[in-house]
Design a protein around this motif. Structure first.
Motif, short mmCIF file in Angstrom:
data_model
loop_
_atom_site.label_atom_id
_atom_site.label_comp_id
_atom_site.label_asym_id
_atom_site.label_seq_id
_atom_site.Cartn_x
_atom_site.Cartn_y
_atom_site.Cartn_z
N LYS A 1 62.18 122.02 38.46
CA LYS A 1 62.55 122.00 37.04
C LYS A 1 61.35 122.24 36.14
N THR A 2 60.18 121.88 36.64
CA THR A 2 58.96 122.04 35.85
C THR A 2 58.29 123.38 36.10
N TYR A 3 58.15 123.74 37.36
CA TYR A 3 57.32 124.89 37.71
C TYR A 3 58.08 126.21 37.81
N ALA A 4 59.37 126.18 38.14
CA ALA A 4 60.11 127.44 38.25
C ALA A 4 60.20 128.17 36.91
N PRO A 5 60.53 127.47 35.81
CA PRO A 5 60.54 128.18 34.51
C PRO A 5 59.17 128.73 34.13
N ALA A 6 58.12 127.98 34.46
CA ALA A 6 56.76 128.44 34.14
C ALA A 6 56.42 129.69 34.94
N ALA A 7 56.84 129.73 36.20
CA ALA A 7 56.59 130.90 37.04
C ALA A 7 57.37 132.11 36.54
N ARG A 8 58.61 131.89 36.17
CA ARG A 8 59.43 132.99 35.65
C ARG A 8 58.83 133.57 34.37
N LYS A 9 58.42 132.68 33.47
CA LYS A 9 57.82 133.12 32.21
C LYS A 9 56.55 133.94 32.47
N ALA A 10 55.76 133.46 33.41
CA ALA A 10 54.51 134.16 33.74
C ALA A 10 54.80 135.55 34.31
N TRP A 11 55.74 135.64 35.24
CA TRP A 11 56.09 136.92 35.86
C TRP A 11 56.58 137.92 34.81
N LEU A 12 57.49 137.49 33.98
CA LEU A 12 58.07 138.40 32.99
C LEU A 12 57.04 138.89 31.97
N LYS A 13 56.06 138.07 31.66
CA LYS A 13 55.01 138.51 30.75
C LYS A 13 53.99 139.37 31.49
N LEU A 14 53.62 138.97 32.68
CA LEU A 14 52.62 139.69 33.46
C LEU A 14 53.00 141.15 33.64
N ILE A 15 54.25 141.41 33.98
CA ILE A 15 54.65 142.78 34.30
C ILE A 15 54.71 143.68 33.06
N THR A 16 54.63 143.10 31.87
CA THR A 16 54.57 143.94 30.67
C THR A 16 53.22 144.63 30.56
N TYR A 17 52.25 144.18 31.34
CA TYR A 17 50.92 144.80 31.33
C TYR A 17 50.85 146.00 32.26
N ILE A 18 51.92 146.32 32.99
CA ILE A 18 51.94 147.48 33.87
C ILE A 18 52.24 148.73 33.03
N ASN A 19 51.39 149.74 33.15
CA ASN A 19 51.57 150.94 32.33
C ASN A 19 52.45 151.98 33.02
N ALA A 20 52.58 153.14 32.41
CA ALA A 20 53.46 154.19 32.92
C ALA A 20 53.00 154.74 34.26
N ASP A 21 51.72 154.56 34.59
CA ASP A 21 51.18 155.01 35.88
C ASP A 21 51.32 153.95 36.96
N ASN A 22 51.99 152.84 36.65
CA ASN A 22 52.15 151.71 37.56
C ASN A 22 50.82 151.02 37.87
N ASP A 23 49.92 151.10 36.89
CA ASP A 23 48.64 150.38 36.95
C ASP A 23 48.71 149.19 36.00
N ILE A 24 48.26 148.05 36.45
CA ILE A 24 48.22 146.90 35.56
C ILE A 24 46.91 146.92 34.76
N THR A 25 47.00 146.51 33.51
CA THR A 25 45.85 146.54 32.61
C THR A 25 45.26 145.13 32.46
N GLU A 26 44.16 145.06 31.75
CA GLU A 26 43.49 143.78 31.44
C GLU A 26 43.11 143.01 32.71
N VAL A 27 42.49 143.73 33.64
CA VAL A 27 42.01 143.12 34.88
C VAL A 27 40.50 142.94 34.79
N CYS A 28 40.04 141.74 34.96
CA CYS A 28 38.59 141.50 34.97
C CYS A 28 37.95 142.28 36.11
N GLU A 29 36.88 142.97 35.80
CA GLU A 29 36.16 143.73 36.83
C GLU A 29 35.58 142.79 37.89
#
Length: 374
Positions: free
Chosen positions: A310-338
């Motif tokens: 009840k605590t961690y599943a919603p947090a994981a879902r929220k993280a996943w749905l936001k994280l994947i918005t950083y994937i661009n049209a080339d299927n590369d994720i952005t904002e990755v620390c070198e």
């Protein structure tokens, strides 16, 4: 008697309903956001990507650890989706390493190189080809063999004589690099010596490096909670605990360290679902590789029953749905620390380059997709 028989018939349905309730947040994804859809995109991107060299234009001398992590992630995703064609493509990528390009196989004399053994071990488990097991076991065994080669230092002998790997260096990154290959060797062979080694090593790092708030400095002399550094620790504990027998004498100690870290990460998660380059500094930039790693740790904990759903599943879902918005049209994720060395300088971490398509960030996407489907 009729009542008992009816209950027995209904039991599978009841259990299935409970399972669905437990992972309800991991179902019913908006179109284009499901773990399978994202995993296919990122895995296909990896298949089409030549061997990388930390985002430099020149080819690498040997396979780098970000590629190893992405390769491993693609293989686990292929297994979770029963994608035989993807397994075949990932095996074809490996084939030249048994022939003309065998020099690309890293020499297992450093944690970042030894982790490569995770890939042939996974290929063995999925193809049952002995040559993968032979190579993977060789690499895993070398990690606990006697110190040898130009990388040997005085502390290498110190740790070796204590029954640890001579590659111990007390960087938190190590707790994925070391535990991944040893856990894989256990999964491939059933030999508990491998998983027992990894557990002892993890306890050493926990006892030495974990702070009261559950997080970890990058190294003892670097007092900053760097996102991806802590990400390696979160994923390393999750992967280890997933296979560590509960009868192992170090199981409870590792689980305690894992849960302490997860509770702290929950507090530092941003309202949008992301975590930051410096975990405890919300003014630092939102970083995708650590967010993917922490999301994987949450998903795994919920799926395995270690964390309150009840605590961690919603947090994981929220993280996943936001994280994947950083994937661009080339299927590369952005904002990755070198790729980042350790340095006792806060600004050094803030100023790290933000890469696009860096495999440090691609790999956790595949791990998360696998964990959600597993």
């Amino acid at each position: 008697m009729f009542f008992v028989a009816t209950c027995l018939l209904l039991l599978p349905c009841i259990l299935q309903a409970q399972t669905k309730t437990e992972i309800a947040e991991f179902k019913n994804w908006p179109k284009g956001t499901s773990p399978k859809e994202i995993g296919v995109r990122v895995a296909n991107r990896f298949i089409a990507t030549p061997h990388t060299n930390f985002n430099r234009p020149t080819p690498p001398r040997t396979i780098t650890y970000p590629e190893t992590c992405t390769w491993y992630g693609a293989l686990t995703f292929a297994k979770a989706t029963n994608d035989k064609q993807l397994v075949k493509q990932l095996a074809q990528r490996f084939e030249p390493l048994f022939g003309s390009r065998d020099t690309l196989i890293p020499k297992p004399d450093h944690v970042d190189l030894t982790v490569f053994g995770s890939v042939p071990l996974e290929l063995y488990m999925q193809t049952k080809e002995q040559r993968y097991l032979t190579l993977g076991k060789h690499i895993a065994d070398k990690q606990w063999g006697p110190p040898e080669g130009p990388r040997v230092k005085a502390e290498s002998h110190y740790y070796y004589n204590k029954g640890m790997t001579w590659q111990t260096r007390m960087w938190i990154d190590d707790m994925f690099m070391i535990t991944a290959v040893q856990s894989q060797a256990y999964r491939a062979t059933g030999d508990t010596a491998y998983i027992n080694r990894a557990a002892r090593e993890m306890v050493l790092y926990l006892d030495t490096l974990q702070k009261e708030n559950g997080l970890f400095y990058h190294a003892p002399d670097v007092p900053f909670f760097w996102g991806r550094g802590d990400g390696w620790m979160a994923v390393g504990m999750s992967e280890l605990l997933r296979s560590l027998p509960k009868t192992n004498p170090n199981y409870n100690r590792i689980m305690k360290g894992y849960k302490l870290m997860m509770s702290s990460l929950l507090k530092y998660q941003g309202s949008d679902g992301m975590w930051h380059q410096l975990i405890d500094d919300p003014t630092s930039w939102a970083e995708t590789s650590c967010t993917g790693m922490f999301t994987f740790a949450f998903i795994t904990g919920v799926k395995e029953g270690w964390l309150d759903k009840k605590t961690y599943a919603p947090a994981a879902r929220k993280a996943w749905l936001k994280l994947i918005t950083y994937i661009n049209a080339d299927n590369d994720i952005t904002e990755v620390c070198e790729g980042t060395n350790k340095k006792n300088d806060r600004q050094y971490y803030i100023d790290r380059k933000r890469n696009i398509g860096d495999l440090h960030g691609q790999a956790p996407l595949l791990w998360c997709a696998t964990a959600l489907l597993r």
